[in-house]
Design a protein around this motif. Structure first.
Motif, PDB file in Angstrom:
ATOM      1  N   LEU A 428       0.824  -1.207   0.000  1.00  0.00           N
ATOM      2  CA  LEU A 428       0.000   0.000   0.000  1.00  0.00           C
ATOM      3  C   LEU A 428       0.866   1.268   0.000  1.00  0.00           C
ATOM      4  O   LEU A 428       0.504   2.274  -0.617  1.00  0.00           O
ATOM      5  CB  LEU A 428      -0.939  -0.002   1.206  1.00  0.00           C
ATOM      6  CG  LEU A 428      -2.077  -1.027   1.149  1.00  0.00           C
ATOM      7  CD1 LEU A 428      -2.787  -1.125   2.492  1.00  0.00           C
ATOM      8  CD2 LEU A 428      -3.074  -0.668   0.042  1.00  0.00           C
ATOM      9  N   ALA A 429       2.004   1.215   0.683  1.00  0.00           N
ATOM     10  CA  ALA A 429       2.916   2.367   0.678  1.00  0.00           C
ATOM     11  C   ALA A 429       3.434   2.631  -0.726  1.00  0.00           C
ATOM     12  O   ALA A 429       3.575   3.784  -1.151  1.00  0.00           O
ATOM     13  CB  ALA A 429       4.077   2.113   1.638  1.00  0.00           C
ATOM     14  N   LYS A 430       3.696   1.551  -1.459  1.00  0.00           N
ATOM     15  CA  LYS A 430       4.160   1.707  -2.854  1.00  0.00           C
ATOM     16  C   LYS A 430       3.043   2.253  -3.738  1.00  0.00           C
ATOM     17  O   LYS A 430       3.278   3.063  -4.634  1.00  0.00           O
ATOM     18  CB  LYS A 430       4.635   0.354  -3.401  1.00  0.00           C
ATOM     19  CG  LYS A 430       5.169   0.407  -4.838  1.00  0.00           C
ATOM     20  CD  LYS A 430       6.462   1.190  -4.905  1.00  0.00           C
ATOM     21  CE  LYS A 430       7.088   1.091  -6.285  1.00  0.00           C
ATOM     22  NZ  LYS A 430       6.298   1.716  -7.345  1.00  0.00           N
ATOM     23  N   GLN A 431       1.811   1.837  -3.475  1.00  0.00           N
ATOM     24  CA  GLN A 431       0.679   2.235  -4.313  1.00  0.00           C
ATOM     25  C   GLN A 431       0.174   3.643  -3.995  1.00  0.00           C
ATOM     26  O   GLN A 431      -0.236   4.378  -4.904  1.00  0.00           O
ATOM     27  CB  GLN A 431      -0.488   1.241  -4.126  1.00  0.00           C
ATOM     28  CG  GLN A 431      -0.178  -0.176  -4.557  1.00  0.00           C
ATOM     29  CD  GLN A 431       0.116  -0.293  -6.035  1.00  0.00           C
ATOM     30  OE1 GLN A 431      -0.597   0.265  -6.859  1.00  0.00           O
ATOM     31  NE2 GLN A 431       1.170  -1.016  -6.383  1.00  0.00           N
ATOM     32  N   LEU A 432       0.194   4.027  -2.730  1.00  0.00           N
ATOM     33  CA  LEU A 432      -0.480   5.259  -2.306  1.00  0.00           C
ATOM     34  C   LEU A 432       0.445   6.429  -2.005  1.00  0.00           C
ATOM     35  O   LEU A 432      -0.032   7.530  -1.730  1.00  0.00           O
ATOM     36  CB  LEU A 432      -1.342   4.975  -1.063  1.00  0.00           C
ATOM     37  CG  LEU A 432      -2.429   3.909  -1.223  1.00  0.00           C
ATOM     38  CD1 LEU A 432      -3.175   3.712   0.092  1.00  0.00           C
ATOM     39  CD2 LEU A 432      -3.400   4.289  -2.330  1.00  0.00           C
ATOM     40  N   THR A 433       1.759   6.208  -2.020  1.00  0.00           N
ATOM     41  CA  THR A 433       2.694   7.314  -1.785  1.00  0.00           C
ATOM     42  C   THR A 433       3.675   7.411  -2.943  1.00  0.00           C
ATOM     43  O   THR A 433       3.779   6.491  -3.767  1.00  0.00           O
ATOM     44  CB  THR A 433       3.487   7.124  -0.466  1.00  0.00           C
ATOM     45  OG1 THR A 433       4.507   6.141  -0.664  1.00  0.00           O
ATOM     46  CG2 THR A 433       2.588   6.720   0.678  1.00  0.00           C
ATOM     47  N   SER A 434       4.392   8.525  -2.985  1.00  0.00           N
ATOM     48  CA  SER A 434       5.404   8.718  -4.036  1.00  0.00           C
ATOM     49  C   SER A 434       6.797   8.346  -3.547  1.00  0.00           C
ATOM     50  O   SER A 434       7.793   8.632  -4.208  1.00  0.00           O
ATOM     51  CB  SER A 434       5.410  10.195  -4.472  1.00  0.00           C
ATOM     52  OG  SER A 434       5.697  11.044  -3.370  1.00  0.00           O
ATOM     53  N   ARG A 435       6.873   7.710  -2.382  1.00  0.00           N
ATOM     54  CA  ARG A 435       8.167   7.354  -1.815  1.00  0.00           C
ATOM     55  C   ARG A 435       8.845   6.233  -2.602  1.00  0.00           C
ATOM     56  O   ARG A 435       8.185   5.347  -3.142  1.00  0.00           O
ATOM     57  CB  ARG A 435       8.005   6.922  -0.358  1.00  0.00           C
ATOM     58  CG  ARG A 435       7.403   7.987   0.554  1.00  0.00           C
ATOM     59  CD  ARG A 435       8.199   9.261   0.518  1.00  0.00           C
ATOM     60  NE  ARG A 435       7.716  10.270   1.438  1.00  0.00           N
ATOM     61  CZ  ARG A 435       8.138  11.521   1.472  1.00  0.00           C
ATOM     62  NH1 ARG A 435       9.057  11.924   0.624  1.00  0.00           N
ATOM     63  NH2 ARG A 435       7.651  12.386   2.334  1.00  0.00           N
ATOM     64  N   SER A 436      10.168   6.283  -2.645  1.00  0.00           N
ATOM     65  CA  SER A 436      10.935   5.254  -3.358  1.00  0.00           C
ATOM     66  C   SER A 436      10.997   3.980  -2.514  1.00  0.00           C
ATOM     67  O   SER A 436      10.705   3.980  -1.307  1.00  0.00           O
ATOM     68  CB  SER A 436      12.349   5.762  -3.635  1.00  0.00           C
ATOM     69  OG  SER A 436      13.063   5.939  -2.421  1.00  0.00           O
TER      70      SER A 436
END
Length: 481
Positions: A428-436
């Motif tokens: 979800l962090a990969k899908q919902l944020t722009s963080r690498s």
């Protein structure tokens, strides 16, 4: 004859000098030096005054931002000037500080103004401003235009980007290659393209004889496909393998383009073997690039890989103050602190917010910039930022959903009851944020390869397990609400 009498070389130089002084007073020293000082005067032909511009990028900017004003000022000084024609002339940057009138440009413009080749017309009020796009006369350069604002002097250094900055300066200042290639990577809007341009500007200033090619991966692909279509691959190879410095931006866009990757691989090898410098940028590290062949990944990572991390508070303050200084303003500390606290995603959005505040202050109210005014002007933008999901929020919601603690999620435990929620949170962090991937990994005390595995695993499970897919979807809706 009457027209020639009104516009002779002496009067043109005098008028242009007066216009430049007026424009400098209106737009400020920084904007004038960046965009208007490089312009030089060419010929006058049938009511059209020709102005030479060093690059296509600069021509487009001048047309958008200054052409109307230039035309109005000049028309008042000389009614015989009906139109202004901005024409790109390669090599014009060498004449920037050598006077206002350029006879070389004039002779070229005489050929252009008598040519039947089509032109692009830009409207300047009721008059037309012409921008010549005849690449046959100007030469079809491999490089894309460099942004004159993207220099080392304008790059604000902080803890999160100091390593990448030091590596970029080392490459730019030394003819003896210490590491090859230099690979810069970061998320969107954190400064990798700025550093790429800065390297190119510095090398050009140090040694104009060096052949530098800077372009995007998309343009490399376009050039290669065009060479295949016209059966001219030999010329393509000669062009790219004869450069001294090859700079390719956003190489991730070569993902899945096998034929282009193969040609780039051989170009890469040829330049490395001949001791030529290669500089690459991407949004991920070489190992994380998707759709890139293993052998090319290995080559991209064999030099120095430099990551630009997200900005911290101090760096954002420095960027805001530096940008305000470039625009001839002093930003109130409270406003700078407010913007640096609220806009943390990337530098482009931060600078965009600042420009918006300045524009409202100068164009609409002509008032000093205050915190209240800034909050009012940016309320719609800030509302959208406030709604953005963070990794901390994702960890908290996922932990609550699966009845575990965030501390357990970040622990080294591998039991399925902890490992599966951890993988879902990473997904979800990969899908919902722009963080690498490395940034996400650090939030879980893991490396980026663990995050990659988690994302792939959850993608597979969603296709196979309906119950898990529903859980992930419910979590996503809750976080996006």
């Amino acid at each position: 004859m009457a027209e020639e009498a009104l516009v002779n070389e002496a009067s043109v130089q005098d008028q242009w000098g007066q216009i430049c002084e007026q424009l400098k007073a209106e737009v400020g020293d920084t904007a004038f030096d960046s965009w208007l000082k490089p312009l030089t005067i060419g010929s006058f032909n049938e009511g059209t005054m020709n102005i030479c511009v060093p690059t296509r990028f600069m021509r487009n900017w001048v047309i958008t931002n200054y052409s109307d004003r230039i035309h109005k000022i000049w028309e008042k000084k000389n009614p015989s000037i009906k139109n202004i024609n901005f024409i790109v002339q390669a090599g014009q940057d060498l004449a920037i500080n050598k006077g206002l009138y350029n006879p070389t440009c004039r002779s070229l413009l005489k050929k252009i103004t008598t040519s039947p080749m089509p032109q692009n017309i830009y409207q300047s009020g009721a008059k037309s401003v012409v921008a010549n796009t005849n690449e046959g006369l100007m030469g079809d350069s491999l490089s894309v235009p460099l942004n004159p604002q993207y220099t080392f002097d304008n790059f604000v250094v902080g803890k999160t980007n100091e390593f990448a900055y030091a590596a970029a300066r080392k490459v730019a200042e030394s003819r003896n290659i210490s590491f090859n290639p230099l690979f810069l990577y970061s998320g969107v809007g954190l400064g990798k393209t700025h550093l790429m341009h800065a390297i190119a500007w510095h090398i050009k200033q140090q040694d104009p004889s060096r052949n530098i090619v800077y372009l995007s991966a998309e343009k490399f692909m376009y050039k290669f496909v065009r060479a295949l279509r016209y059966k001219d691959t030999t010329a393509f190879k000669e062009q790219f393998r004869s450069v001294d410095v090859l700079m390719v931006d956003d190489v991730q866009f070569m993902g899945g383009k096998d034929t282009t990757q193969e040609e780039f691989f051989y170009t890469f090898n040829s330049l490395i073997e001949e001791g030529r410098q290669i500089i690459i940028s991407a949004d991920k590290s070489p190992a994380d690039l998707e759709g890139i062949e293993a052998r090319l990944k290995s080559r991209l990572g064999c030099g120095l890989v430099a990551d630009i991390h997200p900005t911290d508070f101090d760096l954002r303050i420095g960027i805001l103050n530096n940008k305000a200084k470039q625009l001839g303003l002093e930003l109130p500390p409270k406003v700078a602190e407010f913007l640096a606290t609220k806009i943390t995603s990337n530098i482009r959005e931060l600078e965009g917010a600042l420009r918006r505040v300045i524009a409202h202050s100068q164009l609409l109210s002509n008032h000093e910039i205050t915190l209240d005014m800034t909050q009012d002007i940016l309320k719609d933008m800030l509302r959208s930022f406030d709604k953005r999901t963070t990794i901390d929020e994702i960890q908290k919601k996922v932990a609550e959903h699966f009845n575990i603690s965030v501390k357990e999620m970040q622990s080294s435990r591998r039991a399925r009851t902890v490992a599966r929620p951890r993988q879902i949170a990473m997904y979800l962090a990969k899908q919902l944020t722009s963080r690498s991937l490395p940034e996400i990994g650090r939030k879980f005390d893991r490396d980026h390869t663990t995050v990659m595995h988690a994302v792939r695993k959850v993608e597979e499970l969603i296709m196979e397990d309906v119950s898990l897919a529903e859980n992930v979807d419910a979590l996503r809706r809750t976080l996006e609400a």
